[in-house]
Design a protein around this motif. Structure first.
Motif, mmCIF file in Angstrom:
data_model
loop_
_atom_site.group_PDB
_atom_site.id
_atom_site.type_symbol
_atom_site.label_atom_id
_atom_site.label_comp_id
_atom_site.label_asym_id
_atom_site.label_seq_id
_atom_site.Cartn_x
_atom_site.Cartn_y
_atom_site.Cartn_z
ATOM 1 N N ASP A 65 -36.376 35.298 -67.983
ATOM 2 C CA ASP A 65 -35.848 36.210 -66.974
ATOM 3 C C ASP A 65 -35.111 35.404 -65.903
ATOM 4 O O ASP A 65 -35.553 34.315 -65.535
ATOM 5 C CB ASP A 65 -36.998 37.000 -66.342
ATOM 6 C CG ASP A 65 -36.493 38.099 -65.431
ATOM 7 O OD1 ASP A 65 -36.382 37.838 -64.214
ATOM 8 O OD2 ASP A 65 -36.215 39.213 -65.914
ATOM 9 N N PRO A 66 -33.971 35.900 -65.408
ATOM 10 C CA PRO A 66 -33.213 35.129 -64.404
ATOM 11 C C PRO A 66 -34.044 34.706 -63.194
ATOM 12 O O PRO A 66 -33.807 33.639 -62.622
ATOM 13 C CB PRO A 66 -32.094 36.096 -64.007
ATOM 14 C CG PRO A 66 -31.901 36.964 -65.208
ATOM 15 C CD PRO A 66 -33.260 37.128 -65.810
ATOM 16 N N HIS A 67 -35.014 35.529 -62.808
ATOM 17 C CA HIS A 67 -35.849 35.176 -61.663
ATOM 18 C C HIS A 67 -36.844 34.068 -61.993
ATOM 19 O O HIS A 67 -37.392 33.456 -61.073
ATOM 20 C CB HIS A 67 -36.608 36.411 -61.161
ATOM 21 C CG HIS A 67 -35.711 37.511 -60.695
ATOM 22 N ND1 HIS A 67 -34.971 37.445 -59.534
ATOM 23 C CD2 HIS A 67 -35.395 38.717 -61.254
ATOM 24 C CE1 HIS A 67 -34.263 38.551 -59.377
ATOM 25 N NE2 HIS A 67 -34.500 39.344 -60.408
ATOM 26 N N ASP A 68 -37.071 33.801 -63.282
ATOM 27 C CA ASP A 68 -38.036 32.778 -63.684
ATOM 28 C C ASP A 68 -37.382 31.437 -64.007
ATOM 29 O O ASP A 68 -38.086 30.471 -64.311
ATOM 30 C CB ASP A 68 -38.818 33.252 -64.916
ATOM 31 C CG ASP A 68 -39.643 34.495 -64.626
ATOM 32 O OD1 ASP A 68 -40.001 34.693 -63.444
ATOM 33 O OD2 ASP A 68 -39.917 35.264 -65.559
ATOM 34 N N TRP A 91 -33.682 26.159 -62.095
ATOM 35 C CA TRP A 91 -32.382 25.574 -62.381
ATOM 36 C C TRP A 91 -32.400 24.056 -62.258
ATOM 37 O O TRP A 91 -31.650 23.366 -62.965
ATOM 38 C CB TRP A 91 -31.333 26.170 -61.434
ATOM 39 C CG TRP A 91 -31.160 27.636 -61.611
ATOM 40 C CD1 TRP A 91 -31.655 28.626 -60.824
ATOM 41 C CD2 TRP A 91 -30.460 28.293 -62.678
ATOM 42 N NE1 TRP A 91 -31.314 29.857 -61.315
ATOM 43 C CE2 TRP A 91 -30.564 29.688 -62.450
ATOM 44 C CE3 TRP A 91 -29.743 27.844 -63.788
ATOM 45 C CZ2 TRP A 91 -29.994 30.628 -63.293
ATOM 46 C CZ3 TRP A 91 -29.164 28.781 -64.623
ATOM 47 C CH2 TRP A 91 -29.290 30.148 -64.379
ATOM 48 N N ARG A 141 -29.193 40.460 -71.389
ATOM 49 C CA ARG A 141 -30.203 39.483 -71.780
ATOM 50 C C ARG A 141 -30.558 39.592 -73.256
ATOM 51 O O ARG A 141 -30.866 38.598 -73.905
ATOM 52 C CB ARG A 141 -31.461 39.681 -70.928
ATOM 53 C CG ARG A 141 -32.511 38.612 -71.140
ATOM 54 C CD ARG A 141 -33.768 38.900 -70.340
ATOM 55 N NE ARG A 141 -34.826 37.960 -70.665
ATOM 56 C CZ ARG A 141 -36.091 38.091 -70.266
ATOM 57 N NH1 ARG A 141 -36.434 39.129 -69.513
ATOM 58 N NH2 ARG A 141 -37.001 37.208 -70.621
#
Length: 259
Positions: free
Chosen positions: A237-240, A243, A101
Motif C-alpha cells: 500500500d502506498p502508505h506502507d 521510500w 494498484r
C-alpha cells in the motif's frame, strides 16, 4: 489483511498445541513417570520427562511414533488452514484490490542497462510480452540531496521564524514568508528536474500494466524464487512504502543481509 492473518495464525497455533500437546501430556508423561527409571531422588518434573527413561528401554520405541504423529498432525493442520482460511482470503484480497494498484507491480534489482524509462519500457513491451502492455512506468528516484536541502531549509526558516516572533516585527515576518516561498519554488523546480532525469533512477520501479492479466504474468515470470535478473512482486500500500529503503547502497545492503 496482515493483522487478520496474524490472528488466524495464533488460532492455528492454539489448535496445534491442543491437538498435539494434550495427547502427548496424557500419554508420554504417565509412561515416563510409571514405566521409567523411577529414581526416587529425581524431582517430579524430571520423572515426567525423557530423562527418566533408561537407555534401551522399550519406551524409546514409543517416541519415533510420537514424533511422526506430531509431524503428520502439524502438516495436516497447516495444509487445512492454508486451504480453508489463507488462500480464500488472499484471493478475495487480490480481487478487491483497487485500480491502479491491482495492475501495478514492484520491480526491483533492475540491471544498470535497464535503469532508464525507455529501456525498461522496451524490455517489457518488446522483450517480454512482444506487444504494448505497459500503461505507465515510474522509477524510484534518488532524492538524497533534495531531502537534505529540504531539511536545511526547514531548520533555517524555523529558527528565523522563532527570532522574528520574539521581536514582533511584521515587516521582517512578511519578508521571511516571501523568502520561504521563493525557497519552496526552487525546491519544486529541483523536484521536477529529478522526476525527468533518468540519471536519478534507482534500481526499483513501479510498472502499471493495461490489465490484471499482464501483471499476474509478470509476477509469475519474475518471481523471487526463480532467480531471474529482476524481481517482480506485489506492491505494498502506498502508505506502507518506506521510500528510503529503495536508495540504500547495494554493497551495504548485501553486507546487512549476510550479517
Amino acid at each position: 489483511l496482515d493483522a487478520g492473518l496474524l490472528i488466524q495464525y495464533t488460532r492455528l497455533s492454539r489448535k496445534i498445541l491442543a491437538v498435539v500437546g494434550v495427547p502427548l501430556c496424557l500419554v508420554l508423561c504417565p509412561l515416563h513417570y510409571y514405566c521409567g527409571d523411577k529414581d526416587d531422588s529425581a524431582d517430579l518434573l524430571g520423572r515426567l520427562g525423557m530423562g527418566n527413561v533408561q537407555k534401551g528401554s522399550w519406551l524409546c520405541w514409543v517416541h519415533p511414533f510420537v514424533v511422526w504423529y506430531v509431524v503428520l498432525t502439524t502438516q495436516l493442520l497447516v495444509d487445512h488452514s492454508m486451504t480453508t482460511d489463507f488462500m480464500p482470503r488472499r484471493k478475495q484480497f487480490l480481487k478487491d484490490m483497487p485500480l491502479p494498484r491491482a495492475t501495478t507491480v514492484l520491480v526491483e534489482d533492475i540491471p544498470e542497462e535497464l535503469c532508464k524509462t525507455q529501456d525498461l519500457l522496451h524490455y517489457f513491451n518488446d522483450g517480454v510480452f512482444g506487444r504494448h502492455v505497459v500503461k505507465s512506468l515510474h522509477f524510484v528516484k534518488d532524492t538524497a540531496d533534495l531531502r537534505y536541502k529540504m531539511r536545511q531549509t526547514d531548520q533555517a526558516f524555523d529558527s528565523a521564524q522563532d527570532r522574528v516572533s520574539s521581536l514582533g516585527d511584521m515587516m521582517k515576518r512578511a519578508s521571511l514568508i516571501q523568502k520561504r516561498s521563493q525557497a519552496e519554488r526552487q525546491l519544486n523546480q529541483q523536484r521536477q528536474l529529478i522526476m525527468t532525469d533518468d540519471e536519478r533512477n534507482t534500481r526499483a520501479a513501479f510498472v502499471t500494466f493495461e490489465t490484471r492479466r499482464e501483471a499476474a504474468i509478470a509476477l509469475k515470470m519474475f518471481s523471487i524464487d526463480d532467480e531471474e535478473e529482476i524481481i517482480v512482486s506485489v506492491p505494498p500500500d502506498p502508505h506502507d512504502v518506506i521510500w528510503s529503503d529503495f536508495v540504500v547502497d547495494e554493497v551495504w545492503q548485501n553486507v546487512k543481509y549476510y550479517m
